[in-house]
Design a protein around this motif. Sequence first.
Motif, PDB file in Angstrom:
ATOM      1  N   TYR A 267      27.640  -7.564  -3.841  1.00  0.00           N
ATOM      2  CA  TYR A 267      27.706  -8.656  -4.927  1.00  0.00           C
ATOM      3  C   TYR A 267      27.136 -10.034  -4.654  1.00  0.00           C
ATOM      4  CZ  TYR A 267      30.637  -5.124  -6.814  1.00  0.00           C
ATOM      5  OH  TYR A 267      31.058  -3.836  -6.838  1.00  0.00           O
ATOM      6  N   PHE A 268      27.419 -10.454  -3.538  1.00  0.00           N
ATOM      7  CA  PHE A 268      27.050 -11.632  -3.065  1.00  0.00           C
ATOM      8  C   PHE A 268      25.488 -11.451  -2.521  1.00  0.00           C
ATOM      9  CE2 PHE A 268      31.583 -12.301  -2.007  1.00  0.00           C
ATOM     10  CZ  PHE A 268      31.651 -13.736  -2.280  1.00  0.00           C
ATOM     11  N   LEU A 269      25.084 -10.492  -1.954  1.00  0.00           N
ATOM     12  CA  LEU A 269      23.773 -10.232  -1.714  1.00  0.00           C
ATOM     13  C   LEU A 269      22.782 -10.181  -2.890  1.00  0.00           C
ATOM     14  CD1 LEU A 269      21.956  -9.606   0.742  1.00  0.00           C
ATOM     15  CD2 LEU A 269      22.320  -7.199   0.359  1.00  0.00           C
ATOM     16  N   VAL A 270      23.304  -9.722  -3.999  1.00  0.00           N
ATOM     17  CA  VAL A 270      22.496  -9.820  -5.302  1.00  0.00           C
ATOM     18  C   VAL A 270      22.492 -11.185  -5.679  1.00  0.00           C
ATOM     19  CG1 VAL A 270      22.712  -9.227  -7.864  1.00  0.00           C
ATOM     20  CG2 VAL A 270      23.356  -7.473  -5.902  1.00  0.00           C
ATOM     21  N   GLY A 271      23.674 -12.058  -5.522  1.00  0.00           N
ATOM     22  CA  GLY A 271      23.370 -13.676  -5.667  1.00  0.00           C
ATOM     23  C   GLY A 271      22.485 -14.325  -5.014  1.00  0.00           C
ATOM     24  N   TYR A 272      22.377 -13.956  -3.846  1.00  0.00           N
ATOM     25  CA  TYR A 272      21.303 -14.517  -2.957  1.00  0.00           C
ATOM     26  C   TYR A 272      20.035 -14.053  -3.628  1.00  0.00           C
ATOM     27  CZ  TYR A 272      24.776 -13.751   0.710  1.00  0.00           C
ATOM     28  OH  TYR A 272      26.047 -13.523   1.656  1.00  0.00           O
ATOM     29  N   LEU A 273      19.645 -12.860  -3.965  1.00  0.00           N
ATOM     30  CA  LEU A 273      18.544 -12.523  -4.309  1.00  0.00           C
ATOM     31  C   LEU A 273      17.870 -13.234  -5.596  1.00  0.00           C
ATOM     32  CD1 LEU A 273      16.242 -10.218  -4.277  1.00  0.00           C
ATOM     33  CD2 LEU A 273      17.680  -9.013  -5.912  1.00  0.00           C
ATOM     34  N   PHE A 274      19.164 -13.345  -6.621  1.00  0.00           N
ATOM     35  CA  PHE A 274      18.675 -14.043  -7.833  1.00  0.00           C
ATOM     36  C   PHE A 274      18.461 -15.520  -7.436  1.00  0.00           C
ATOM     37  CE2 PHE A 274      20.133 -10.463  -9.996  1.00  0.00           C
ATOM     38  CZ  PHE A 274      19.101 -10.361 -10.879  1.00  0.00           C
ATOM     39  N   ALA A 275      19.351 -16.190  -6.770  1.00  0.00           N
ATOM     40  CA  ALA A 275      19.339 -17.821  -6.357  1.00  0.00           C
ATOM     41  C   ALA A 275      17.852 -17.987  -5.825  1.00  0.00           C
ATOM     42  CB  ALA A 275      20.428 -18.057  -5.376  1.00  0.00           C
ATOM     43  N   PHE A 276      17.178 -17.337  -4.834  1.00  0.00           N
ATOM     44  CA  PHE A 276      16.019 -17.371  -4.233  1.00  0.00           C
ATOM     45  C   PHE A 276      15.029 -17.108  -5.435  1.00  0.00           C
ATOM     46  CE2 PHE A 276      18.257 -16.263  -0.071  1.00  0.00           C
ATOM     47  CZ  PHE A 276      18.325 -17.684   0.350  1.00  0.00           C
ATOM     48  N   ALA A 277      15.064 -16.210  -6.172  1.00  0.00           N
ATOM     49  CA  ALA A 277      14.019 -15.851  -7.375  1.00  0.00           C
ATOM     50  C   ALA A 277      14.062 -17.035  -7.994  1.00  0.00           C
ATOM     51  CB  ALA A 277      14.527 -14.649  -7.714  1.00  0.00           C
ATOM     52  N   LEU A 278      15.232 -17.723  -8.553  1.00  0.00           N
ATOM     53  CA  LEU A 278      15.427 -18.797  -9.425  1.00  0.00           C
ATOM     54  C   LEU A 278      14.625 -19.924  -8.868  1.00  0.00           C
ATOM     55  CD1 LEU A 278      16.473 -19.436 -12.120  1.00  0.00           C
ATOM     56  CD2 LEU A 278      18.459 -20.355 -10.884  1.00  0.00           C
ATOM     57  N   GLY A 279      14.770 -19.954  -7.417  1.00  0.00           N
ATOM     58  CA  GLY A 279      13.911 -21.214  -6.867  1.00  0.00           C
ATOM     59  C   GLY A 279      12.568 -21.144  -7.305  1.00  0.00           C
ATOM     60  N   ASN A 280      11.924 -19.941  -6.875  1.00  0.00           N
ATOM     61  CA  ASN A 280      10.500 -20.093  -7.313  1.00  0.00           C
ATOM     62  C   ASN A 280      10.264 -20.153  -8.723  1.00  0.00           C
ATOM     63  OD1 ASN A 280       9.171 -19.778  -4.723  1.00  0.00           O
ATOM     64  ND2 ASN A 280       9.594 -17.564  -4.586  1.00  0.00           N
ATOM     65  N   ILE A 281      11.101 -19.362  -9.439  1.00  0.00           N
ATOM     66  CA  ILE A 281      10.635 -19.493 -10.902  1.00  0.00           C
ATOM     67  C   ILE A 281      10.872 -20.897 -11.500  1.00  0.00           C
ATOM     68  CG2 ILE A 281      11.753 -18.856 -13.287  1.00  0.00           C
ATOM     69  CD1 ILE A 281      12.750 -16.220 -11.930  1.00  0.00           C
ATOM     70  N   LEU A 282      11.506 -21.800 -10.821  1.00  0.00           N
ATOM     71  CA  LEU A 282      11.956 -23.059 -11.548  1.00  0.00           C
ATOM     72  C   LEU A 282      10.904 -24.013 -10.840  1.00  0.00           C
ATOM     73  CD1 LEU A 282      15.880 -23.320 -12.252  1.00  0.00           C
ATOM     74  CD2 LEU A 282      13.957 -22.637 -13.775  1.00  0.00           C
ATOM     75  N   ARG A 283      10.147 -23.674  -9.946  1.00  0.00           N
ATOM     76  CA  ARG A 283       9.348 -24.632  -8.914  1.00  0.00           C
ATOM     77  C   ARG A 283       8.554 -25.314 -10.132  1.00  0.00           C
ATOM     78  NH1 ARG A 283       6.507 -20.124  -8.962  1.00  0.00           N
ATOM     79  NH2 ARG A 283       4.230 -20.282  -8.828  1.00  0.00           N
ATOM     80  N   PRO A 284       8.483 -26.648  -9.607  1.00  0.00           N
ATOM     81  CA  PRO A 284       7.546 -27.529 -10.536  1.00  0.00           C
ATOM     82  C   PRO A 284       6.102 -27.126 -10.289  1.00  0.00           C
ATOM     83  CG  PRO A 284       8.436 -28.921  -8.528  1.00  0.00           C
ATOM     84  CD  PRO A 284       9.016 -27.423  -8.422  1.00  0.00           C
ATOM     85  N   ASP A 285       5.508 -26.702  -9.399  1.00  0.00           N
ATOM     86  CA  ASP A 285       4.061 -26.563  -8.808  1.00  0.00           C
ATOM     87  C   ASP A 285       3.697 -25.149  -9.271  1.00  0.00           C
ATOM     88  OD1 ASP A 285       5.687 -25.865  -6.939  1.00  0.00           O
ATOM     89  OD2 ASP A 285       4.425 -25.990  -5.409  1.00  0.00           O
ATOM     90  N   LYS A 286       3.606 -24.843 -10.553  1.00  0.00           N
ATOM     91  CA  LYS A 286       3.429 -23.287 -11.034  1.00  0.00           C
ATOM     92  C   LYS A 286       1.814 -23.282 -11.597  1.00  0.00           C
ATOM     93  CE  LYS A 286       7.973 -22.487 -13.236  1.00  0.00           C
ATOM     94  NZ  LYS A 286       8.531 -21.792 -14.604  1.00  0.00           N
ATOM     95  N   ASP A 287       1.136 -24.306 -11.024  1.00  0.00           N
ATOM     96  CA  ASP A 287      -0.444 -23.987 -11.663  1.00  0.00           C
ATOM     97  C   ASP A 287      -0.848 -22.889 -10.603  1.00  0.00           C
ATOM     98  OD1 ASP A 287      -0.019 -26.287 -13.260  1.00  0.00           O
ATOM     99  OD2 ASP A 287      -0.610 -27.498 -11.565  1.00  0.00           O
ATOM    100  N   ALA A 288      -0.484 -22.677  -9.513  1.00  0.00           N
ATOM    101  CA  ALA A 288      -1.208 -21.579  -8.512  1.00  0.00           C
ATOM    102  C   ALA A 288       0.053 -21.203  -7.453  1.00  0.00           C
ATOM    103  CB  ALA A 288      -2.362 -22.140  -7.838  1.00  0.00           C
ATOM    104  N   GLU A 289      -0.059 -19.885  -6.973  1.00  0.00           N
ATOM    105  CA  GLU A 289       0.956 -19.517  -6.062  1.00  0.00           C
ATOM    106  C   GLU A 289       0.156 -19.635  -4.680  1.00  0.00           C
ATOM    107  OE1 GLU A 289       3.533 -15.715  -7.433  1.00  0.00           O
ATOM    108  OE2 GLU A 289       1.380 -15.491  -7.928  1.00  0.00           O
ATOM    109  N   ASP A 290       0.708 -20.726  -4.009  1.00  0.00           N
ATOM    110  CA  ASP A 290       0.224 -20.882  -2.559  1.00  0.00           C
ATOM    111  C   ASP A 290       0.746 -19.849  -1.486  1.00  0.00           C
ATOM    112  OD1 ASP A 290       2.691 -21.912  -1.626  1.00  0.00           O
ATOM    113  OD2 ASP A 290       2.408 -23.607  -3.133  1.00  0.00           O
ATOM    114  N   HIS A 291       0.482 -19.999  -0.399  1.00  0.00           N
ATOM    115  CA  HIS A 291       0.842 -18.845   0.475  1.00  0.00           C
ATOM    116  C   HIS A 291       2.095 -18.721   0.794  1.00  0.00           C
ATOM    117  CE1 HIS A 291       0.124 -22.467   2.932  1.00  0.00           C
ATOM    118  NE2 HIS A 291       1.061 -21.879   4.100  1.00  0.00           N
TER     119      HIS A 291
END
Length: 554
Positions: A267-291
């Motif tokens: 369950y903690f591993l699922v928490g890591y997964l969603f937290a890291f995904a949320l970091g990219n979802i909420l990132r301010p620079d959404k115009d393009a996906e850099d490397h």
Amino acid sequence: MKESNDLSQHIRRLNEIVERLEKRVQHIESYLKLKGREFSLESSEAAKLPSQKTSVPQAIEEEKENLEFQIGQFWLGRIGVFTLTLGLMFLYTLISNGGHPFAATALGYFFVIILGVLAHYLKKDYVFFPLHLIGGAMALTIFVTLKLHYLTDVPILKNEILTLILIYLFIAANLVISVRLSSIPLIMLNIVMGIITAFIANHSVFIFAVLLATAIFSVYLRVKLRSKTGFLFLMLLTYFSHLLWLINCPMVTGEFKLVLTNPENLYFLVGYLFAFALGNILRPDKDAEDHLTILSSFVNSGVGFVLLSVITFFHQAENLVLFHLLISMAFLGLASVFWMTEKSRYSTFFYSIAAYLALTITIVAHFKIPDAFIWLCWQSLLVVTTALWFRSKIIVLANFFIFLIILLAFLILAGEISLVSISFGLVAILSARVMNWQKQRLMLRTEFMRNAYLVVAFFVFPWTLYHSVPQGYVAISWIVLALGYYSLSVILKIPKYRWMALSTLLLTALYVILLGIFKLAPEYRVLSLLGLGLVLLVISLLYTRFRAKSSKEE
């Protein structure tokens, strides 16, 4: 006169502008400590356009000088502070082991104060060196506090919980200071020390909690501080630390084995997964996906999926199907969020692939061979549908070849073909229909993929009916199949189904003439011949009537 007044006003304004520019330049020079340097247009042009005789040697000398100052100014300072801090730690340990733990502790915190004061006084004249000293002070603080209870035979502080509270209060304060200084290296240093402390404490749930806190903090790092490298580093550090726990941290214990306790780590591993995904979802620079964004999504989906699968297999073997079904839904949900929020191609692709793999494991684990192949072929329809929504040509193309592999594996391993295998034909028809319905989403310029699915359906349906219905009714079933194709062509107004109907009727005629006459019983032979003949005549008349009607309209 009026013109001369206007001219003098313009000149006065120009003088004011020049004066303001000079004041700004002087302010910039004083801020950057460039006073005393002369600048002229000629000198700048000469610097830009050196003579050919001296340009190459001069460039080499400047590069050597830059490298020299890089090493001397930055790396020597870092190595020096690291060496100094390491020496202070050994001095503390030496005094503590000599029977003076209280004096060693007091001396250790005194050194921390000295490093902090030194950094404070040097910050006016030096930019980076004080940060190195602050980092050394932070590391020394955690080390001295850690030694109050851990890594010693005679602990000063007997209460472990109080020791951990002190350590993490220091780490929290250090993180606040590091954020105010906008120093990503200092942030990373404190988080690494926090994870090391958790491993030294050696309580599994506490380790998971610290790692989850790290994953949550990485969202702040990605969104507010906009640090892509720091975010990726924390992601790798978190998953690597969890993997270390899973394999019993062999570099410390000296034994490599899978830890089969604490199933709650899943369950903690699922928490890591969603937290890291949320970091990219909420990132301010959404115009393009850099490397770095692409790489972080790849690591999160790939490493997260592998660890979840391994841990589920060993810790939750009895719930393997349910957990992988939930994992598949979670990954597909993340892929959908990435697509809906920013039309992401790469992140959507990575998370959707993980979702399909998890669903495949669910099917294979729950159903026996060859029944699993039937469900896998229906999964293929789900894949092509979502891939069309995500506008992923790669997934659509790969899914078709995987569908063919599943079909061939079924034909080889099934042993006996039954009506259940008609699912492959239905999936092929429905996949072609969905692709035709959503062809603009992929901007397909050819009909290759749809035709390929229809070709598969054309062969699967007769083959399945041939092996499933009694031999006397094979021709009749094929005739009904051809009439079904004609019905589809009328309803959907797609000529391809008429060609499939014609091809099926010709195949039926060949079967009846070449095989039916010799193999069928007399009554079935007559029924097949009469039925086929009547159907062919009626269809021929309909074609003739349709052609005549078209000629009259022209």
